[in-house]
Design an enzyme around this catalytic site. Structure first.
Site, short mmCIF file in Angstrom:
data_model
loop_
_atom_site.label_atom_id
_atom_site.label_comp_id
_atom_site.label_asym_id
_atom_site.label_seq_id
_atom_site.Cartn_x
_atom_site.Cartn_y
_atom_site.Cartn_z
N PHE A 14 -12.32 39.36 22.65
CA PHE A 14 -12.56 39.45 23.83
C PHE A 14 -11.73 38.63 24.65
CE2 PHE A 14 -15.51 36.92 26.76
CZ PHE A 14 -15.18 37.68 27.96
N ASN A 35 -7.34 40.23 12.04
CA ASN A 35 -7.80 40.93 10.96
C ASN A 35 -8.86 41.92 11.32
OD1 ASN A 35 -10.05 39.29 11.23
ND2 ASN A 35 -10.33 38.68 9.17
N THR A 38 -14.15 41.10 14.09
CA THR A 38 -14.98 41.46 15.29
C THR A 38 -14.22 41.64 16.34
OG1 THR A 38 -14.75 39.04 15.92
CG2 THR A 38 -16.66 39.33 14.59
N GLY A 39 -12.80 41.94 16.42
CA GLY A 39 -11.99 42.43 17.43
C GLY A 39 -11.74 43.81 17.29
N TYR A 147 -20.63 27.80 12.02
CA TYR A 147 -19.61 27.78 13.40
C TYR A 147 -19.27 26.43 13.90
CZ TYR A 147 -18.30 29.45 17.90
OH TYR A 147 -17.51 29.82 18.94
N TYR A 161 -3.08 16.80 13.21
CA TYR A 161 -1.71 17.30 13.23
C TYR A 161 -0.89 16.70 14.32
CZ TYR A 161 -1.61 20.71 9.45
OH TYR A 161 -1.42 21.47 8.13
P1 NAD Z 1 -14.37 37.67 19.57
O1 NAD Z 1 -15.16 37.95 18.31
O2 NAD Z 1 -14.22 38.76 20.41
O3 NAD Z 1 -12.83 37.40 19.13
C1 NAD Z 1 -12.39 36.76 17.90
C2 NAD Z 1 -11.27 37.35 17.17
O4 NAD Z 1 -10.86 36.68 16.01
C3 NAD Z 1 -11.38 39.01 16.75
O5 NAD Z 1 -10.71 39.73 17.10
C4 NAD Z 1 -11.42 38.77 15.26
O6 NAD Z 1 -11.13 39.94 14.55
C5 NAD Z 1 -10.44 37.69 15.05
N1 NAD Z 1 -10.67 36.98 13.89
C6 NAD Z 1 -11.83 36.38 13.42
N2 NAD Z 1 -11.56 36.10 11.89
C7 NAD Z 1 -10.22 36.31 11.76
C8 NAD Z 1 -9.39 35.94 10.71
N3 NAD Z 1 -9.75 35.28 9.67
N4 NAD Z 1 -8.05 36.28 10.69
C9 NAD Z 1 -7.43 36.88 11.74
N5 NAD Z 1 -8.66 37.14 12.96
C10 NAD Z 1 -9.59 36.68 12.68
O7 NAD Z 1 -14.50 36.41 20.28
P2 NAD Z 1 -13.97 35.78 21.78
O8 NAD Z 1 -15.56 35.53 22.26
O9 NAD Z 1 -13.06 36.26 22.10
O10 NAD Z 1 -13.85 34.37 21.04
C11 NAD Z 1 -12.52 33.98 20.84
C12 NAD Z 1 -12.50 32.39 20.51
O11 NAD Z 1 -12.77 31.57 21.50
C13 NAD Z 1 -13.18 31.99 19.27
O12 NAD Z 1 -12.49 31.09 18.53
C14 NAD Z 1 -14.32 31.48 19.63
O13 NAD Z 1 -14.86 30.50 18.92
C15 NAD Z 1 -14.00 30.76 21.08
N6 NAD Z 1 -15.11 30.63 21.90
C16 NAD Z 1 -15.66 31.70 22.71
C17 NAD Z 1 -16.64 31.66 23.66
C18 NAD Z 1 -17.20 32.83 24.43
O14 NAD Z 1 -18.06 32.53 25.43
N7 NAD Z 1 -16.45 33.96 24.57
C19 NAD Z 1 -17.18 30.33 23.79
C20 NAD Z 1 -16.71 29.22 23.20
C21 NAD Z 1 -15.69 29.31 22.13
#
Ligand code: NAD
Ligand code: UDP
Length: 319
Positions: A14, A35, A38-39, A147, A161
């Site tokens: 997302f 990968n 969840t995307g 998480y 880092y």
């Molecule tokens: P999302 O699940 O839509 O996107 C996460 C992406 O990471 C997915 O495309 C998934 O396939 C990919 N992914 C997960 N594990 C992987 C791996 N081992 N190798 C390669 N790709 C991998 O979630 P999002 O809402 O877009 O969140 C994105 C980031 O922002 C995350 O790190 C999340 O913790 C952080 N975040 C989001 C929110 C929110 O409200 N949306 C809030 C706080 C933090």
């Protein structure tokens, strides 16, 4: 002269996919590694013919190298409580091993680096609203720990880092963000309520609905993240909308925006569900000149077409 190349881990998700759009719009060639756990590839379909865009299906829990980059945006990680508890070990690994691998790419190419951290670092907060200086109240062995602790480790690794290897890092603490391209079935509150309202099903409010969250529309979030990326701040910065809603009030807003006649049904509150959450954004405001512009009702209206389409598609594919 062409702009430096950016890496986005988790770019098929997302937030990552919206970040790719914003980076391309600013002229950056972008490489996504994801990968697809969840995307979805469909989040990037509109970039299929974009010459400056590249997608690589890679699990970043293994070391990877996608060629020279000047900026690394590390967004890979399941983000919804439903998703991150499905495979808690993979969540811990992407926050730890995956983070090291992303940081190693930045180290190798001398790239700047920004990581998507989270308000979950504050756990079930005892300080309200949450300032970046608050250390949090996290259960290290509870269901959310895979998480929360992974993200706290991510922050520790990022600071290490910066301190030991002089990587030019930034840490964004993202608060609940919503909008088009969120997974329809990931169980987060806005997609759940929108889906239920648009299908005429009961809206499932967990607990008594008095727990609070503060919802940020995706375009505001991306604007804040890009400003942080361009700053030289190495300590964490909250990026979120400080207007706080009870979950019951959020359900009522969804009903109003969708015009749905759905009822509200109360279900048990999941263990360790934070009772309150609101970012103090004074730091982002002072440092980046940033504040969100889109209120919840406007953001829900802007998301309506997407959720309507998703509700229809899913109904025809699996009723
Ligand atoms: P999302 O699940 O839509 O996107 C996460 C992406 O990471 C997915 O495309 C998934 O396939 C990919 N992914 C997960 N594990 C992987 C791996 N081992 N190798 C390669 N790709 C991998 O979630 P999002 O809402 O877009 O969140 C994105 C980031 O922002 C995350 O790190 C999340 O913790 C952080 N975040 C989001 C929110 C929110 O409200 N949306 C809030 C706080 C933090
Ligand atoms: N929630 C709810 N009904 C749902 C989904 C979530 O009442 O169908 C509540 C959940 O218990 C939490 C809040 O909404 O208090 C936000 O949940 P979400 O999963 O979106 O993210 P969190 O902020 O908890 O990580």
């Amino acid at each position: 002269m062409s702009k430096p190349r950016a890496l986005v881990t988790g770019g098929a998700g997302f937030l990552g996919s919206h970040l790719c759009d914003a980076l391309l719009a600013e002229g950056y060639p972008v490489v996504v590694v994801d990968n697809l756990v969840t995307g979805r590839q469909s989040n990037l379909d509109h970039l299929r013919h974009e010459a400056r865009f590249e997608f690589r299906k890679i699990d970043i829990n293994e070391p990877f190298d996608c060629g020279e980059v000047d900026y690394g945006f590390h967004f890979a990680s399941p983000a919804s409580p439903v998703d991150y508890t499905v495979d808690g070990i993979a969540t811990l690994k992407v926050g730890s091993l995956g983070t090291f691998h992303a940081l190693d790419v930045a180290l190798k190419y001398g790239a700047k680096y920004l990581v998507a951290s989270t308000s979950e670092c504050y756990g079930d907060p005892l300080e309200h609203p949450q300032k970046e200086t608050y250390w949090g109240n996290v259960n290290p062995i509870g269901p959310r720990s895979v998480y929360d602790e992974a993200k706290r480790f991510t922050e520790a690794a990022t600071m290490a880092y910066y301190l030991y290897h002089k990587v030019d890092t930034r840490i964004a603490r993202i608060f609940n963000t919503y909008g088009p391209r969120m997974q329809f079935n990931d169980g987060r509150v806005i997609p759940n309520f929108m889906k239920q309202a648009l299908r005429g099903e009961d809206l499932t409010v967990y607990g008594d609905g008095r727990q609070t969250r503060s919802f940020c529309y995706v375009s505001d979030q991306i604007d804040g993240l890009l400003r942080l990326a361009k700053s030289s701040e190495h300590l964490p910065v909250n990026i979120g909308n400080p207007t706080e809603f009870s979950i019951l009030e959020c359900a009522k807003r969804v009903l109003a925006v969708t015009g749905s006649k759905s009822q509200i049904r109360y279900e048990p509150l999941p263990q360790d569900d934070p009772k309150q959450r609101r970012p103090d954004i004074a730091k982002a405001n002072t440092l980046l000149g940033w504040e969100p512009k889109i209120d919840l009702e406007t953001g829900l209206r802007l998301s309506l077409d997407y959720f309507r389409k998703a509700a229809l598609e899913r109904k025809t594919t699996r009723a």
